[in-house]
Design a protein around this motif. Structure first.
Motif, PDB file in Angstrom:
ATOM      1  N   GLY A 355       0.806  -1.217   0.000  1.00 49.07           N
ATOM      2  CA  GLY A 355       0.000   0.000   0.000  1.00 49.07           C
ATOM      3  C   GLY A 355       0.834   1.259   0.000  1.00 49.07           C
ATOM      4  O   GLY A 355       0.799   2.049  -0.945  1.00 49.07           O
ATOM      5  N   VAL A 356       1.629   1.437   1.062  1.00 55.90           N
ATOM      6  CA  VAL A 356       2.440   2.656   1.172  1.00 55.90           C
ATOM      7  C   VAL A 356       3.569   2.660   0.152  1.00 55.90           C
ATOM      8  O   VAL A 356       3.925   3.709  -0.399  1.00 55.90           O
ATOM      9  N   GLY A 357       4.135   1.503  -0.124  1.00 52.14           N
ATOM     10  CA  GLY A 357       5.225   1.428  -1.103  1.00 52.14           C
ATOM     11  C   GLY A 357       4.794   1.883  -2.480  1.00 52.14           C
ATOM     12  O   GLY A 357       5.575   2.501  -3.214  1.00 52.14           O
ATOM     13  N   GLY A 358       3.530   1.593  -2.831  1.00 52.90           N
ATOM     14  CA  GLY A 358       3.041   2.047  -4.122  1.00 52.90           C
ATOM     15  C   GLY A 358       3.025   3.558  -4.242  1.00 52.90           C
ATOM     16  O   GLY A 358       3.219   4.114  -5.323  1.00 52.90           O
ATOM     17  N   VAL A 359       2.788   4.246  -3.117  1.00 50.25           N
ATOM     18  CA  VAL A 359       2.777   5.708  -3.110  1.00 50.25           C
ATOM     19  C   VAL A 359       4.201   6.260  -3.044  1.00 50.25           C
ATOM     20  O   VAL A 359       4.559   7.189  -3.774  1.00 50.25           O
ATOM     21  N   LEU A 360       5.032   5.697  -2.158  1.00 51.35           N
ATOM     22  CA  LEU A 360       6.395   6.199  -1.996  1.00 51.35           C
ATOM     23  C   LEU A 360       7.267   5.923  -3.218  1.00 51.35           C
ATOM     24  O   LEU A 360       8.296   6.564  -3.397  1.00 51.35           O
ATOM     25  N   GLY A 361       6.839   4.987  -4.047  1.00 52.40           N
ATOM     26  CA  GLY A 361       7.618   4.687  -5.244  1.00 52.40           C
ATOM     27  C   GLY A 361       7.723   5.862  -6.204  1.00 52.40           C
ATOM     28  O   GLY A 361       8.610   5.903  -7.058  1.00 52.40           O
ATOM     29  N   PHE A 362       6.829   6.841  -6.045  1.00 53.61           N
ATOM     30  CA  PHE A 362       6.838   8.001  -6.927  1.00 53.61           C
ATOM     31  C   PHE A 362       7.605   9.184  -6.340  1.00 53.61           C
ATOM     32  O   PHE A 362       7.592  10.273  -6.920  1.00 53.61           O
ATOM     33  N   VAL A 363       8.269   9.000  -5.215  1.00 52.54           N
ATOM     34  CA  VAL A 363       8.988  10.104  -4.580  1.00 52.54           C
ATOM     35  C   VAL A 363      10.031  10.731  -5.505  1.00 52.54           C
ATOM     36  O   VAL A 363      10.130  11.967  -5.579  1.00 52.54           O
ATOM     37  N   PRO A 364      10.849   9.953  -6.235  1.00 49.27           N
ATOM     38  CA  PRO A 364      11.825  10.607  -7.135  1.00 49.27           C
ATOM     39  C   PRO A 364      11.168  11.521  -8.156  1.00 49.27           C
ATOM     40  O   PRO A 364      11.646  12.633  -8.403  1.00 49.27           O
ATOM     41  N   ILE A 456      -0.308   5.825 -16.405  1.00 43.58           N
ATOM     42  CA  ILE A 456       0.569   6.119 -17.544  1.00 43.58           C
ATOM     43  C   ILE A 456       1.636   5.040 -17.700  1.00 43.58           C
ATOM     44  O   ILE A 456       1.911   4.571 -18.812  1.00 43.58           O
ATOM     45  N   ALA A 457       2.248   4.641 -16.574  1.00 51.19           N
ATOM     46  CA  ALA A 457       3.291   3.610 -16.620  1.00 51.19           C
ATOM     47  C   ALA A 457       2.733   2.274 -17.098  1.00 51.19           C
ATOM     48  O   ALA A 457       3.425   1.505 -17.778  1.00 51.19           O
ATOM     49  N   ALA A 458       1.483   1.990 -16.764  1.00 50.40           N
ATOM     50  CA  ALA A 458       0.893   0.703 -17.126  1.00 50.40           C
ATOM     51  C   ALA A 458       0.434   0.648 -18.577  1.00 50.40           C
ATOM     52  O   ALA A 458       0.608  -0.372 -19.257  1.00 50.40           O
ATOM     53  N   PHE A 459      -0.150   1.746 -19.090  1.00 46.17           N
ATOM     54  CA  PHE A 459      -0.820   1.677 -20.389  1.00 46.17           C
ATOM     55  C   PHE A 459      -0.273   2.630 -21.457  1.00 46.17           C
ATOM     56  O   PHE A 459      -0.573   2.457 -22.636  1.00 46.17           O
ATOM     57  N   PHE A 460       0.487   3.628 -21.040  1.00 49.91           N
ATOM     58  CA  PHE A 460       1.020   4.584 -22.025  1.00 49.91           C
ATOM     59  C   PHE A 460       2.504   4.849 -21.768  1.00 49.91           C
ATOM     60  O   PHE A 460       2.938   6.002 -21.691  1.00 49.91           O
ATOM     61  N   PRO A 461       3.314   3.790 -21.651  1.00 46.19           N
ATOM     62  CA  PRO A 461       4.727   3.986 -21.283  1.00 46.19           C
ATOM     63  C   PRO A 461       5.578   4.584 -22.396  1.00 46.19           C
ATOM     64  O   PRO A 461       6.676   5.070 -22.133  1.00 46.19           O
ATOM     65  N   GLY A 639      -2.782  -1.425  -4.900  1.00 43.87           N
ATOM     66  CA  GLY A 639      -1.646  -2.280  -4.560  1.00 43.87           C
ATOM     67  C   GLY A 639      -2.036  -3.387  -3.609  1.00 43.87           C
ATOM     68  O   GLY A 639      -1.657  -4.555  -3.782  1.00 43.87           O
ATOM     69  N   THR A 640      -2.809  -3.052  -2.575  1.00 49.92           N
ATOM     70  CA  THR A 640      -3.260  -4.056  -1.617  1.00 49.92           C
ATOM     71  C   THR A 640      -4.216  -5.042  -2.272  1.00 49.92           C
ATOM     72  O   THR A 640      -4.115  -6.256  -2.065  1.00 49.92           O
ATOM     73  N   ALA A 641      -5.160  -4.539  -3.074  1.00 51.41           N
ATOM     74  CA  ALA A 641      -6.151  -5.402  -3.708  1.00 51.41           C
ATOM     75  C   ALA A 641      -5.497  -6.412  -4.641  1.00 51.41           C
ATOM     76  O   ALA A 641      -5.830  -7.598  -4.624  1.00 51.41           O
ATOM     77  N   TYR A 642      -4.550  -5.945  -5.459  1.00 53.14           N
ATOM     78  CA  TYR A 642      -3.907  -6.862  -6.395  1.00 53.14           C
ATOM     79  C   TYR A 642      -2.944  -7.800  -5.688  1.00 53.14           C
ATOM     80  O   TYR A 642      -2.691  -8.905  -6.153  1.00 53.14           O
ATOM     81  N   ASP A 643      -2.390  -7.370  -4.541  1.00 54.87           N
ATOM     82  CA  ASP A 643      -1.503  -8.253  -3.781  1.00 54.87           C
ATOM     83  C   ASP A 643      -2.300  -9.343  -3.076  1.00 54.87           C
ATOM     84  O   ASP A 643      -1.902 -10.504  -3.053  1.00 54.87           O
ATOM     85  N   LEU A 644      -3.442  -8.967  -2.490  1.00 53.35           N
ATOM     86  CA  LEU A 644      -4.284  -9.952  -1.813  1.00 53.35           C
ATOM     87  C   LEU A 644      -4.962 -10.884  -2.808  1.00 53.35           C
ATOM     88  O   LEU A 644      -5.210 -12.048  -2.517  1.00 53.35           O
ATOM     89  N   GLU A 653       5.967  -8.061 -10.653  1.00 51.38           N
ATOM     90  CA  GLU A 653       6.459  -7.452  -9.418  1.00 51.38           C
ATOM     91  C   GLU A 653       5.799  -6.107  -9.148  1.00 51.38           C
ATOM     92  O   GLU A 653       5.421  -5.813  -8.027  1.00 51.38           O
ATOM     93  N   THR A 654       5.686  -5.251 -10.153  1.00 55.55           N
ATOM     94  CA  THR A 654       5.190  -3.903  -9.923  1.00 55.55           C
ATOM     95  C   THR A 654       3.679  -3.836 -10.142  1.00 55.55           C
ATOM     96  O   THR A 654       3.103  -4.630 -10.892  1.00 55.55           O
ATOM     97  N   LEU A 655       3.058  -2.862  -9.471  1.00 49.44           N
ATOM     98  CA  LEU A 655       1.614  -2.699  -9.601  1.00 49.44           C
ATOM     99  C   LEU A 655       1.229  -2.316 -11.022  1.00 49.44           C
ATOM    100  O   LEU A 655       0.216  -2.796 -11.549  1.00 49.44           O
ATOM    101  N   SER A 656       2.021  -1.441 -11.662  1.00 49.73           N
ATOM    102  CA  SER A 656       1.698  -1.052 -13.029  1.00 49.73           C
ATOM    103  C   SER A 656       1.714  -2.259 -13.962  1.00 49.73           C
ATOM    104  O   SER A 656       0.861  -2.383 -14.854  1.00 49.73           O
ATOM    105  N   ALA A 657       2.658  -3.176 -13.745  1.00 55.39           N
ATOM    106  CA  ALA A 657       2.716  -4.384 -14.573  1.00 55.39           C
ATOM    107  C   ALA A 657       1.516  -5.283 -14.309  1.00 55.39           C
ATOM    108  O   ALA A 657       0.982  -5.924 -15.220  1.00 55.39           O
TER     109      ALA A 657
END
Length: 724
Positions: A355-364, A456-461, A639-644, A653-657
């Protein structure tokens, strides 16, 4: 340590006051609200010469006649709190205009120290300011500063401390002559005020009389509640107004303003301001504005700047984002391996890390975008954007000053709707202010950016910068279109004229850019570690309990044991591999059924009868419900829904994938979700601020109307995209 002192920091907008405040206080500051109003109050601490000074950053103002909530709050603070010293920050490049506020502060009687800021620009423009002469003429300290690099700040604090110590809290009003007619009325009104002791415990008598002559509604309303003397003062002001109108065809406030500027001009003519021997040259700002604010070239350049900003953002941040996503993936695998199977591992891996990792992944990416945004702000370009968009805004029933609330809310992606809504206070027209508040949350705020970036990362990369640019333009179009709709229906009325100041261009400092970027990025990270974390845990619980019925769980366990036993009897080969894949498929079915059986899953499934019109499945429904609390939660909940709901070790590995691999989540669904995210109800904090700034009726209206409109648009986008 000596007793604490309170200094107020006053000045016009764009004079560098806030930059000076940050330079003086550093991290020793906090933000609250002025008592009784919703205007933001910033305080900080300054330690100097054994003194602990509380520094209050007043809202920017041009005069002490209160026309809006910000100016009213600033004046009320000065009058009620009577700070030990007022540090008046004056843009040295626009000295005549800046000193107008100084004269009014002196008329109020405040102990004033002038900080002549941006002296580096004055020197570059071939101008010479005799600060010593100005100090002698006004009988107060004048200090040259360059706030953005810290020049003169230590001297300024020392001078303010010495002056406050010398004045010992005494306020001595400056008395100017405004001509025979005004002076005669002032003397009569002042005498009556002093004789009746009318509000003299709060205001100097002459200053109070001036406010009546200037038709200050706030002071007049206060006077009517204070006693019968108010009627005499109002009649005296009205009599003078009639006389001035008959004899000069003008108004008392215009006469008073003229005499104040005359006083300032006399100061400057005595040698305070002069040119040096070098020939005059056109200021760099004026030369740049001829191109950057040109009727045709200006908007084209603005769009090019924004497009370039998005392209550079994705280019620079792509690798750090990939590293961070891989890091969170590794962390999830490590924690999953260390913890035994059960609720604790599910909470840690699926609830917190996914959950939180999906949000923090966009910090850069957030950091890069905030850095570039700070460049535009510190350079002075955002004010030019507001200037160029004024004509567009008027066509949609808004005021030119509505541009800044839009920009602050995320007109340049990365803002926040909360301060954007609060920034609408500067609009004097109640209807334009309300329309701005209702439409500003459509902007691409920092909370929505993770949702946009995920899709965007998932469908328009292939073209992330172009798509993000299109989303930003769509946000502007939505805000303006909805504003026009409300102004034509529920908030009718004519637009009011627009006037704004264009600050000079200033080269940003690396330190300033880094500080601004860190402050905004830290707010994003802090929100992810507090609000988003808390909501992620709540959503994990809602997506975990009550779980599968016992009989169904036992059936899955029995079938799994049967398949595992059969697999273990086989040697390595295709048959064993096929059984392993069948076990993985069974685990996935069980995980998805468990998620569907949860409280959130049941609600999401129940909504699909309607949401499927826009292509949204039950997982998306759950995420959008969580997004009502904070838009970042859409990403963490997905992120949580797809992980569960995905138990296969071969899952992406990634939520966008994972989204891209979901056959039900098509580009048409992604476009519909982008449209819905732009339009649907603001987050809860924004709704609360909207209610505080207007009324709960309008905040509730925004929630219901925005969501309904967003769904209609999402359905249309989905249908068109699918047919295309």
């Amino acid at each position: 340590m000596s007793p604490s002192l309170t200094f107020a920091l006053a000045g016009n907008p764009n004079c560098g006051k806030t930059t000076l405040f940050n330079a003086l206080t550093g991290a020793r500051q906090h933000v609250g609200n002025y008592p009784g109003v919703t205007v933001e109050k910033r305080e900080g601490r300054v330690l100097s010469a054994g003194r602990d000074v509380t520094l209050v950053d007043l809202p920017g103002m041009y005069s002490l006649t209160a026309y809006c909530a910000d100016e009213q709050a600033a004046r009320t603070f000065l009058v009620e709190e009577k700070p030990s010293c007022v540090i008046d920050v004056v843009d040295a490049g626009t000295l005549e205009r800046g000193l107008y506020l100084t004269v009014q502060l002196l008329e109020l009687g405040a102990p004033v120290v002038i900080a002549l800021n941006m002296m580096d620009e004055v020197r570059r423009r071939g101008m010479v300011l005799d600060t010593g002469l100005l100090a002698r003429l006004l009988d107060l300290p004048v200090v040259e500063t360059v706030a953005r690099v810290g020049e003169g700040t230590d001297t300024l604090v020392r001078e303010a401390l010495d002056y406050a110590r010398a004045r010992r809290g005494q306020w001595k009003p400056l008395e100017l002559s405004y001509g025979a007619d005004v002076d005669r009325a002032l003397l009569a009104m002042q005498a009556r005020i002093e004789a009746d002791r009318f509000l003299v415990d709060r205001f100097p008598a002459r200053w109070l009389a001036l406010k009546y002559l200037e038709n200050d509604e706030d002071v007049r309303a206060l006077g009517r509640r204070a006693g019968a003397t108010a009627a005499f003062l109002e009649e005296s002001a009205a009599a003078l107004a009639r006389h001035v109108k008959a004899t000069r065809n003008t108004f008392p406030e215009a006469v008073i303003s003229d005499y104040r500027y005359g006083f300032i001009a006399s100061l400057l003519r005595r040698g305070v301001l002069r040119k040096n021997a070098s020939p005059d040259r056109v200021a760099l700002t004026d030369a740049c504005d001829r191109v950057l604010t040109h009727t045709v070239a200006g908007p084209v350049i603005m769009l090019a700047v924004l497009f370039g900003m998005f392209q550079l953002t994705f280019l620079v941040s792509s690798y750090p984002m990939a590293w961070l996503e891989a890091g969170f993936g590794l962390l999830g695998d490590t924690v999953g391996a260390l913890l035994p199977e059960g609720l604790l591992r599910s909470l840690a891996v699926s609830g917190v890390i996914a959950g939180v990792g999906g949000v923090l992944g966009f910090v850069p990416l957030i950091c890069v975008m905030f850095f570039l945004l700070s460049c535009l702000e510190d350079l002075g370009y955002t004010a030019r954007m507001a200037y160029m968009l004024d004509r567009v805004f008027r066509a949609f029933g808004l005021h030119g000053a509505s541009v800044m609330p839009f920009i602050i809310s995320g007109g340049i992606p990365g803002g926040c709707a909360v301060p954007g809504v609060m920034a609408a206070r500067t609009l004097r027209s109640p209807k334009e202010r309300l329309a701005t508040i209702l439409s500003a949350p459509f902007m691409a705020c920092g909370a929505k950016i993770p949702v946009y970036l995920l899709l965007i990362a998932a469908f328009f990369p292939e073209h992330p910068g172009l798509v993000m640019f299109a989303v930003t333009l769509a946000s502007w179009a939505a805000a303006l279109g909805v504003a026009r709709l409300w102004r034509s229906t529920v908030i009718p009325g004519a637009s009011t004229p627009f006037l704004m100041e264009l600050p000079p261009y200033r080269l940003p400092t690396l330190r300033g850019l880094c500080v601004h970027t860190f402050e905004r990025a830290w707010q994003y990270v802090k929100k992810a570690g507090t609000v988003v974390l808390a909501i992620s845990i709540v959503m994990w619980a809602a997506m975990t309990f009550p779980g599968l019925p016992a009989a169904r769980q036992e059936a899955f366990d029995a079938k799994r044991l049967e398949l595992a036993a059969a697999r273990d009897t086989l040697p390595e080969g295709e048959a064993r591999t096929a059984l392993s894949q069948e076990i993985d498929a069974l685990d996935n079915v069980r995980a998805e059924e468990a998620l569907r059986a949860s409280l959130a899953g049941r609600l999401g499934v129940a909504l699909t009868s309607v949401s499927r019109l826009a292509g949204f499945d039950w997982r998306v429904n759950i995420a959008l419900i969580g997004g009502l609390a904070a838009k970042e939660v859409v990403v963490s909940t997905l992120g949580t829904a797809y992980d569960l709901g995905e138990a296969s070790p071969d899952a992406p590995e990634t939520l966008s994938a994972r989204l891209a691999a979901d056959p039900g989540f098509t580009p048409a669904v992604a476009l519909a979700l982008l449209a819905f995210t732009i339009l649907y109800a603001p987050c809860f904090v924004t709704v609360a601020v909207m209610a505080r700034e207007t009324h709960w009726k309008w905040a509730s209206f925004a929630v219901v109307a925005n969501t309904a409109l967003g769904f209609v648009v999402a359905v249309a986008v989905f249908r068109i995209a699918r047919a295309w």
